[in-house]
Design a protein around this motif. Structure first.
Motif, PDB file in Angstrom:
ATOM      1  N   ASN A 243      51.211 -33.355  -1.386  1.00 23.49           N
ATOM      2  CA  ASN A 243      50.669 -34.188  -2.446  1.00 23.49           C
ATOM      3  C   ASN A 243      49.727 -33.337  -3.296  1.00 23.49           C
ATOM      4  O   ASN A 243      48.514 -33.370  -3.134  1.00 23.49           O
ATOM      5  N   GLU A 273      53.566 -41.453  -3.540  1.00 29.37           N
ATOM      6  CA  GLU A 273      52.224 -41.105  -3.995  1.00 29.37           C
ATOM      7  C   GLU A 273      52.070 -41.406  -5.489  1.00 29.37           C
ATOM      8  O   GLU A 273      52.803 -40.853  -6.316  1.00 29.37           O
ATOM      9  N   GLY A 381      52.078 -32.175   5.537  1.00 25.16           N
ATOM     10  CA  GLY A 381      52.994 -33.231   5.949  1.00 25.16           C
ATOM     11  C   GLY A 381      54.205 -32.681   6.674  1.00 25.16           C
ATOM     12  O   GLY A 381      54.909 -33.412   7.382  1.00 25.16           O
ATOM     13  N   ARG A 659      46.049 -38.978   5.990  1.00 20.76           N
ATOM     14  CA  ARG A 659      46.128 -38.553   4.598  1.00 20.76           C
ATOM     15  C   ARG A 659      44.731 -38.179   4.086  1.00 20.76           C
ATOM     16  O   ARG A 659      43.717 -38.420   4.737  1.00 20.76           O
ATOM     17  N   GLN A 725      49.507 -45.425   6.822  1.00 20.38           N
ATOM     18  CA  GLN A 725      48.719 -44.232   6.516  1.00 20.38           C
ATOM     19  C   GLN A 725      47.245 -44.583   6.572  1.00 20.38           C
ATOM     20  O   GLN A 725      46.827 -45.636   6.082  1.00 20.38           O
TER      21      GLN A 725
END
Length: 766
Positions: A243, A273, A381, A659, A725
């Motif tokens: 991200n 995202e 990730g 996250r 998340q």
């Protein structure tokens, strides 16, 4: 078709594609919104961040400006030098760097505040940082309420005595990536080895060590093979478990330029995202006003479903003839074995693993098959899984189908999150390798023994997680942590705290106070004040994601108390512990360290010439494996047979992933993430899952497993069904410390949990 295109592109140096790529001056087709400046949209307020930085640094505006203008960024690893880089001839200044700026300009804390640790333990990490810089060495002994000031000589004598009274196998040294330059990493690891142990590790361990293993085994190199500029004008850029909108925001300007050049962007993730869907680049008028659509196609897969999805994609590419057989025959080995293994993996098994139907994998395969050029980017990730190394190998397999390495507009890129991480591993501040990333083998040990003039330890040391395990079991006598905070970066914080409480001598070398410093001492805790990279005489260097080694000069300005460069501290300590080796660990200045780096690490030849602002070089050139020359024993890249991992999710349970949000590494900068609208206690959940449990947006929920429990508030979000998340480091309480990747030893920062509504704490919609 793929064969001729790939070879044509290689031979013409990218000119065929370059001719097709003409950046559009204005491109309404890529606009995210017709609302001027995204008014009312969920997005970061970049101009507010500039105002905030001005306010925070009002007492040192001149110094702050000199840092921004003349220093090499100590934020993410994109590597701006001053306000410019080598990808775009534009001004670059992101929110992360602005938030970190105050750490370099803030005044010293009042040491009286350290006299009672119990008071400080009530403060958050942000509040502890806001106390100010550590100005003097401090000590706290068992039974004492807090810290008292001592001299540097006293502090070093206490630490050296503790090391001498212990054994090499009961020592641990750790360096975080917090602005650490190459010079500190190199001098520190040499000093530690002079003290008789290889137990020196750094933050790269829990970030990208699986990338190192996966790349080295497949391509013969252990770093990003391309440059950032390869994004712009490539046919396709893919982000897998990454991200960049949140973690490397300057890169969004590259994607804005790439989109205007006709590049397609795909994202493979378990969450759609928002920042990767559309973004407002503040320094580009068009994007600042109308925003930019970033991603052309999202592929929402299961957490832990990367291998299933990537294997399925490769299976589809083979079936459709979208692989470059001529390239593979000439330059890659192992394809037949992979082809046979994929034939045995049924579509049903691949779909179950990936969490998407076959058509989604075929659609991604088509995007790769139709692309003449592609760059594949990944981050934590991918790496922070029990099978992180295999995740990386699966990505490299796709890159090798059409020679997406070693040529323009192509590459594989494990993008780094911090300016100090790439250099940390390459300088040898790693328990499992020596400088240059070479293994601790008899041959390499002998080379460095001869180079340094003292016997280098021959056995691997403790990794960062292993240091905590040893401490918990009473097998660690001394821990010196240069920056970092094990309570925030490793799983099971309570376990980490118990481990820290059992270490007879803890040493924390840092610029500010952190929560791990306040853990009660088993016997003694010493705090040492560190200088920032901008305060180091002689200047220092960093290595970026794209392998660019950049000089960062000392910036004139205020200095804090008795803060010292960390490389000096490690070397002085080694001289006290091993006086006979003192001449071997002495450096006159950072230029002397750079000279030895060039001698010890051949790929870093050139670092010894860096001496002023603007000096830099990119080791290996724009592309590693250029012209498909792979530095492997047989000169070929290697396909990897990758079995589907077993990821069991019992009925009624969820897979939770951790996250980031409005933070830099574990440093939280705000309660709410402007990219997602989620605050720190948000539990991101799929709408259908929430409705099935009778949970509304904002309701209190509890996540539980055998490790711990976490309370939060449900936030409906476009995440994969049966996926949750949570923010990190808050979610560490759910992560099992024992689940680690086999080669890198990286904790798996994902977990299986149950979810229960908490009606008593239900709230209104957030």
């Amino acid at each position: 078709m793929a064969t001729s295109a790939a070879y044509l592109f290689s031979e013409q140096g990218g000119s065929a594609v370059a001719e097709r790529r003409r950046e559009k001056l204005i491109d309404p087709g890529n606009w995210a919104s017709w609302k001027p400046f995204g008014i009312g949209e969920q997005r970061p307020n970049n101009y507010f961040e500039i105002t905030r930085a001005l306010r925070e640094n009002a007492d040192q505006l001149g110094y702050a400006w000199r840092i921004l203008k003349e220093g090499t960024c100590d934020g993410c690893s994109l590597g701006t030098m001053g306000l410019h880089d080598w990808t775009l001839d534009e001004v670059h200044l992101c929110n992360i760097r602005l938030r970190l700026l105050r750490l370099n300009t803030m005044p010293a804390l009042d040491t009286v505040k350290l006299k009672d640790a119990s008071v400080l333990r009530r403060l958050s990490g942000e509040e502890l940082r806001d106390l100010g810089r550590l100005p003097y060495p401090m000590i706290r002994r068992r039974g004492e309420p807090g810290f008292l000031r001592i001299s540097w000589d006293e502090a070093l004598d206490v630490i050296a005595a503790g090391i001498r009274q212990s054994r090499p196998d009961r020592l641990g040294f750790y360096l975080t990536s917090r602005g650490q330059p190459n010079e500190t990493y190199f001098a520190a690891q040499k000093a530690v080895r002079a003290m008789g142990t290889n137990s020196v590790d750094n933050a790269a361990r829990v970030c990208h060590s699986p990338s190192t293993f996966g790349l080295k085994g497949s391509l013969g190199v252990a770093a990003t093979t391309c440059s950032y500029s390869d994004w712009i004008g490539s046919d396709l850029v893919v982000f897998i478990g990454s991200n960049v909108a949140n973690n490397q925001p300057v890169s969004m300007k590259y994607l804005y330029k790439a989109k205007k050049s006709g590049t397609k962007v795909a994202v493979v993730n378990s969450y759609r995202e928002p920042g990767m869907e559309r973004y407002w680049v503040p320094s580009n008028v068009e994007s600042a006003v109308f925003g930019t659509k970033i991603t052309d196609r999202f592929f929402l897969i299961n957490v832990g479903g990367d291998i299933g999805f990537l294997n399925g994609t490769l299976k589809a590419m083979i079936a459709e003839g979208w692989v470059d057989r001529e390239f593979i025959d000439r330059h890659v080995s192992g394809f037949e074995a992979v082809e046979a293994a994929l034939a045995e993996q049924s579509w049903a098994a691949l779909e179950a693993s990936a969490g998407v139907p076959r058509e989604e994998m075929e659609a991604f395969a088509r995007m790769l098959g139709e692309a003449e050029t592609a760059v594949l980017v990944w981050s934590m990730g991918i790496t922070q899984h029990e099978f992180g190394e295999d995740n990386v190998r699966a990505i490299v397999n796709l890159a090798l189908t059409k020679g997406f390495v070693g040529r323009d507009k192509c590459g594989v890129m494990p993008i780094r999150g911090h300016s100090g991480v790439q250099g940390g591993a390459e300088m040898g501040a790693y328990s499992s390798v020596l400088p240059g990333g070479v293994p601790i083998s008899p041959q390499n040990v002998q080379r460095f023994t001869e180079l340094w003039g003292f016997e280098v330890p021959s056995g691997p040391g403790l990794t960062a997680p292993e240091m905590i395990d040893a401490a918990h079991d009473g097998r660690l006598d001394v821990l010196l942590s240069s920056g970092g905070n094990f309570l925030e970066i490793l799983p099971e914080p309570e376990y980490c705290q118990r481990a820290l409480e059992r270490i007879p001598l803890r040493v924390h070398l840092d610029i500010v106070v952190s929560s791990q410093m306040l853990v009660d001492p088993a016997e003694t805790v010493v705090l040492l004040p560190a200088a920032t990279r901008y305060e180091m005489p002689g200047g220092v260097t960093e290595t970026t994601t794209e392998r660019r080694v950049i000089f960062s000069p000392e910036i004139p300005g205020p200095r804090i108390g008795e803060a010292r460069p960390e490389w000096e501290v490690f070397c002085d300590l080694a001289k006290l512990v091993a006086p006979d080796r003192a001449p071997r660990v002495h450096f006159e200045d950072t230029a002397a360290i750079r000279a030895e780096i060039a001698e010890a690490i051949p790929i870093y030849d050139g670092i010894q010439t860096l001496a002023k602002f603007g000096d830099q070089f990119q080791y290996g050139g724009p592309h590693l494996c250029a012209g498909w020359q792979f530095p492997t024993p047989d000169g070929k890249a290697r396909f990897s047979v990758i079995d589907l991992p077993r990821v069991e999710l019992p009925e009624g349970h969820f897979m939770v992933a951790t996250r980031r949000g409005k933070q830099f590494n574990s440093m939280v900068h705000g309660k709410k993430d402007p990219l997602t609208g989620a605050d720190r206690e948000s539990i991101l959940i799929n709408q259908a899952d929430a409705e099935g449990l009778g949970i509304r947006n904002g309701d209190g929920v509890v996540l539980r497993n055998d490790v711990g429990e976490l309370w939060g508030r449900a936030r409906i979000a476009p995440v994969k069904p049966r996926t949750l998340q949570v923010h990190w480091p808050e979610g560490q309480v759910l992560i099992d410390r024992r689940t680690r990747s086999p080669q890198g030893g990286v904790p798996d920062y994902n977990a299986v949990v149950s979810l229960e509504p908490e009606p008593r704490r239900a709230g209104a919609a957030t």
